[in-house]
Design a protein around this motif. Structure first.
Motif, PDB file in Angstrom:
ATOM      1  N   ASN A 231       0.808  -1.224   0.000  1.00  0.00           N
ATOM      2  CA  ASN A 231       0.000   0.000   0.000  1.00  0.00           C
ATOM      3  C   ASN A 231       0.839   1.272   0.000  1.00  0.00           C
ATOM      4  O   ASN A 231       0.297   2.360  -0.202  1.00  0.00           O
ATOM      5  N   TRP A 232       2.139   1.140   0.237  1.00  0.00           N
ATOM      6  CA  TRP A 232       3.007   2.321   0.274  1.00  0.00           C
ATOM      7  C   TRP A 232       3.254   2.843  -1.142  1.00  0.00           C
ATOM      8  O   TRP A 232       3.339   2.066  -2.102  1.00  0.00           O
ATOM      9  N   ARG A 233       3.366   4.169  -1.273  1.00  0.00           N
ATOM     10  CA  ARG A 233       3.682   4.785  -2.560  1.00  0.00           C
ATOM     11  C   ARG A 233       4.857   5.736  -2.390  1.00  0.00           C
ATOM     12  O   ARG A 233       4.978   6.415  -1.365  1.00  0.00           O
ATOM     13  N   SER A 234       5.701   5.799  -3.417  1.00  0.00           N
ATOM     14  CA  SER A 234       6.797   6.756  -3.407  1.00  0.00           C
ATOM     15  C   SER A 234       6.226   8.163  -3.578  1.00  0.00           C
ATOM     16  O   SER A 234       5.048   8.332  -3.918  1.00  0.00           O
ATOM     17  N   PRO A 235       7.044   9.208  -3.377  1.00  0.00           N
ATOM     18  CA  PRO A 235       6.530  10.580  -3.537  1.00  0.00           C
ATOM     19  C   PRO A 235       5.974  10.886  -4.921  1.00  0.00           C
ATOM     20  O   PRO A 235       5.203  11.832  -5.075  1.00  0.00           O
ATOM     21  N   ILE A 236       6.377  10.130  -5.943  1.00  0.00           N
ATOM     22  CA  ILE A 236       5.819  10.362  -7.278  1.00  0.00           C
ATOM     23  C   ILE A 236       4.789   9.282  -7.629  1.00  0.00           C
ATOM     24  O   ILE A 236       4.483   9.040  -8.784  1.00  0.00           O
ATOM     25  N   ASP A 237       4.285   8.628  -6.567  1.00  0.00           N
ATOM     26  CA  ASP A 237       3.155   7.707  -6.659  1.00  0.00           C
ATOM     27  C   ASP A 237       3.490   6.377  -7.316  1.00  0.00           C
ATOM     28  O   ASP A 237       2.596   5.666  -7.761  1.00  0.00           O
ATOM     29  N   ASP A 238       4.769   6.017  -7.403  1.00  0.00           N
ATOM     30  CA  ASP A 238       5.123   4.679  -7.870  1.00  0.00           C
ATOM     31  C   ASP A 238       5.033   3.706  -6.706  1.00  0.00           C
ATOM     32  O   ASP A 238       5.213   4.071  -5.543  1.00  0.00           O
ATOM     33  N   ARG A 239       4.790   2.452  -7.027  1.00  0.00           N
ATOM     34  CA  ARG A 239       4.609   1.442  -5.982  1.00  0.00           C
ATOM     35  C   ARG A 239       5.759   0.442  -5.997  1.00  0.00           C
ATOM     36  O   ARG A 239       6.483   0.278  -6.975  1.00  0.00           O
ATOM     37  N   VAL A 240       5.909  -0.230  -4.880  1.00  0.00           N
ATOM     38  CA  VAL A 240       6.954  -1.236  -4.705  1.00  0.00           C
ATOM     39  C   VAL A 240       6.659  -2.449  -5.562  1.00  0.00           C
ATOM     40  O   VAL A 240       5.507  -2.869  -5.706  1.00  0.00           O
ATOM     41  N   HIS A 241       7.723  -3.025  -6.142  1.00  0.00           N
ATOM     42  CA  HIS A 241       7.607  -4.276  -6.883  1.00  0.00           C
ATOM     43  C   HIS A 241       7.942  -5.408  -5.915  1.00  0.00           C
ATOM     44  O   HIS A 241       9.111  -5.678  -5.623  1.00  0.00           O
ATOM     45  N   LEU A 242       6.926  -6.065  -5.397  1.00  0.00           N
ATOM     46  CA  LEU A 242       7.121  -7.037  -4.325  1.00  0.00           C
ATOM     47  C   LEU A 242       8.074  -8.179  -4.688  1.00  0.00           C
ATOM     48  O   LEU A 242       8.889  -8.588  -3.864  1.00  0.00           O
ATOM     49  N   PRO A 243       8.016  -8.740  -5.916  1.00  0.00           N
ATOM     50  CA  PRO A 243       8.902  -9.871  -6.211  1.00  0.00           C
ATOM     51  C   PRO A 243      10.385  -9.540  -6.137  1.00  0.00           C
ATOM     52  O   PRO A 243      11.203 -10.441  -5.950  1.00  0.00           O
ATOM     53  N   SER A 244      10.777  -8.270  -6.313  1.00  0.00           N
ATOM     54  CA  SER A 244      12.199  -7.914  -6.260  1.00  0.00           C
ATOM     55  C   SER A 244      12.557  -7.183  -4.974  1.00  0.00           C
ATOM     56  O   SER A 244      13.609  -6.572  -4.877  1.00  0.00           O
ATOM     57  N   SER A 245      11.675  -7.260  -3.972  1.00  0.00           N
ATOM     58  CA  SER A 245      11.919  -6.637  -2.679  1.00  0.00           C
ATOM     59  C   SER A 245      12.046  -7.723  -1.616  1.00  0.00           C
ATOM     60  O   SER A 245      11.750  -8.890  -1.874  1.00  0.00           O
ATOM     61  N   GLY A 246      12.473  -7.345  -0.419  1.00  0.00           N
ATOM     62  CA  GLY A 246      12.617  -8.350   0.622  1.00  0.00           C
ATOM     63  C   GLY A 246      12.692  -7.745   2.010  1.00  0.00           C
ATOM     64  O   GLY A 246      13.135  -6.608   2.185  1.00  0.00           O
ATOM     65  N   ILE A 247      12.246  -8.511   3.007  1.00  0.00           N
ATOM     66  CA  ILE A 247      12.332  -8.102   4.415  1.00  0.00           C
ATOM     67  C   ILE A 247      13.735  -8.435   4.913  1.00  0.00           C
ATOM     68  O   ILE A 247      14.121  -9.605   4.958  1.00  0.00           O
ATOM     69  N   LEU A 248      14.493  -7.426   5.288  1.00  0.00           N
ATOM     70  CA  LEU A 248      15.852  -7.646   5.770  1.00  0.00           C
ATOM     71  C   LEU A 248      15.879  -8.008   7.251  1.00  0.00           C
ATOM     72  O   LEU A 248      16.777  -8.725   7.698  1.00  0.00           O
ATOM     73  N   TRP A 249      14.927  -7.474   8.006  1.00  0.00           N
ATOM     74  CA  TRP A 249      14.894  -7.734   9.453  1.00  0.00           C
ATOM     75  C   TRP A 249      13.458  -7.612   9.923  1.00  0.00           C
ATOM     76  O   TRP A 249      12.729  -6.707   9.509  1.00  0.00           O
ATOM     77  N   LEU A 250      13.050  -8.517  10.816  1.00  0.00           N
ATOM     78  CA  LEU A 250      11.689  -8.481  11.346  1.00  0.00           C
ATOM     79  C   LEU A 250      11.727  -9.039  12.762  1.00  0.00           C
ATOM     80  O   LEU A 250      12.033 -10.213  12.974  1.00  0.00           O
ATOM     81  N   GLY A 251      11.453  -8.163  13.726  1.00  0.00           N
ATOM     82  CA  GLY A 251      11.507  -8.614  15.114  1.00  0.00           C
ATOM     83  C   GLY A 251      11.071  -7.525  16.071  1.00  0.00           C
ATOM     84  O   GLY A 251      10.391  -6.568  15.689  1.00  0.00           O
ATOM     85  N   GLU A 252      11.463  -7.676  17.334  1.00  0.00           N
ATOM     86  CA  GLU A 252      11.143  -6.706  18.373  1.00  0.00           C
ATOM     87  C   GLU A 252      12.380  -5.851  18.636  1.00  0.00           C
ATOM     88  O   GLU A 252      13.488  -6.365  18.774  1.00  0.00           O
ATOM     89  N   ALA A 253      12.184  -4.537  18.714  1.00  0.00           N
ATOM     90  CA  ALA A 253      13.262  -3.617  19.054  1.00  0.00           C
ATOM     91  C   ALA A 253      12.696  -2.512  19.936  1.00  0.00           C
ATOM     92  O   ALA A 253      11.718  -1.855  19.561  1.00  0.00           O
TER      93      ALA A 253
END
Length: 396
Positions: free
Chosen positions: A69-91
């Motif tokens: 659902n996130w959009r860049s400032p020029i309204d482009d969207r993330v391409h999920l297949p070429s993206s990745g979660i680098l870290w996911l946890g509690e901080a």
């Protein structure tokens, strides 16, 4: 050195991607973001899945939904297949996700920082990296939390030294908080392991420009030679980042229009250096020194001038792209001044508007009051004549 190492890493990582058969450009049937990133340096996973929630399917699905659902400032969207979660946890008592997001329309990468709220996640920081692939081959990424700056490190990082030459503890890839000021350049050094691309090991040196540097600008810049820290010592990096400061003054262009929401074209990547233009006496100002600084960006080399008075705060010009005849404006409150610099030769000559008051006039340097109306300055060389127009109501 950094560019050579970066090229080596790019080759190694590309080979790793091909070997695994699941590189960033491969379309995935699973709509959920991958956890970890498919990059190898030899057999070493550079960005493995880390954080206490990487195996939590509900958390990864919530992060995926927020990134979708996130959009860049020029309204482009993330391409999920070429993206990745680098870290996911509690901080610091709250769920945290860090995502390397590919936005193909911009040929850029974004580091998205998400905070968990109940069963959902929200993008709370978004930082643009104009150098494509930077989030893959870089080894240190900044994270801003309530208790200060932290850093996410790649699997290659063995040791991270931060402010005060203090070694920062790293747990599951995430460093302990670092005492980084808001608007001051702070050195950072990462010691790297011996890998296929770095058979002798190595280190990366950075400057963190401060915790008050806001997105989309990224606060880490390369400083392999250590010259950048000397140049920026005593300067307000937040002032340098504004639209009138050198690092933020040249806007990115997108489809032939200015795109103020994107990182400026003059935002630095690395190689910040300076050269002295000499001691100067300027009207209404204490005695001081005039320096020319240069730095490398993805849009080419940029430069600016700094007046460093013996007493008081330095005054810095906006950026100028690399030109044979460089032109800057130092905006003193009482009288803005034009500064022209060039490499003098025996067969080059500078022409200035009639009646110009030459406050400083020596080979390679001219300082004169900013004209009330648009005026042209020119440098004649054996090959051609170079013109610069300054003054009047327009921006210069």
């Amino acid at each position: 050195m950094r560019s050579v190492r970066r090229g080596m890493l790019s080759v190694a990582l590309t080979l790793g991607l091909l070997a695994t058969g699941c590189g960033p450009l491969e379309e995935r049937k699973d709509p959920t973001l991958r956890v970890g990133y498919d990059t190898l340096d030899g057999t070493l996973p550079v960005w493995p899945a880390r954080g206490g929630l990487v195996a939590d399917a509900q958390a990864t699905a919530a992060v995926t939904e927020a990134v979708r659902n996130w959009r860049s400032p020029i309204d482009d969207r993330v391409h999920l297949p070429s993206s990745g979660i680098l870290w996911l946890g509690e901080a610091e008592g709250a769920p945290l996700a860090l995502v390397a997001a590919s936005v193909p329309g911009e040929s850029a990468s974004w580091l998205l920082q998400l905070t968990g709220k109940g069963t959902t996640y929200e993008v709370t920081h978004s930082t643009e990296y104009t150098d494509p692939g930077y989030l893959v081959y870089s080894d240190v990424l900044p994270v801003q939390l309530a208790n200060g700056r932290r850093y996410l490190t790649s699997n290659r990082v063995q040791r991270l030294v931060g402010p005060g030459n203090t070694t920062l503890a790293i747990t599951d890839g995430l460093s302990a908080p670092a005492d980084v000021p808001g608007c001051t350049a702070t050195p950072l050094t990462a010691t790297l392991a011996t890998t296929e691309s770095l058979p002798q090991g190595g280190s990366n040196r950075f400057l963190d420009l401060g915790t008050a540097i806001t997105g989309p600008r990224y606060p880490l810049v390369g400083d392999e030679s250590g010259t950048g820290y000397k140049v920026l010592d005593g300067l307000d990096t937040c002032a340098l980042a504004t639209e009138t400061g050198p690092f933020g003054s040249i806007l990115e262009r997108w489809h032939n229009r200015d795109a103020p929401g994107l990182v400026p074209a003059s935002w630095p990547i690395d190689r910040i250096t300076s050269r002295s233009l000499g001691d100067v006496s300027l009207p209404g100002q204490p005695a001081g020194k005039l320096d020319q600084i240069t730095w490398h960006t993805d849009a080419g080399n940029m430069s600016a001038v700094i007046f460093r008075p013996e007493e008081g705060a330095p005054v810095v010009s906006a950026a100028d792209r690399l030109n044979v005849l460089q032109a800057y404006v130092l905006r003193f409150p009482d009288q803005p001044l034009v500064v022209l610099t060039w490499r003098p030769t025996t067969d080059s000559s500078l022409s200035v508007p009639a009646g110009a008051n030459r406050l400083v006039d020596k080979p390679g340097l001219l300082v004169t009051p900013r004209p009330a109306k648009k005026e042209s300055f020119s440098l004649a060389t054996p090959d051609k004549t170079h013109y610069r127009s300054l003054g009047g109501e327009g921006k210069d």
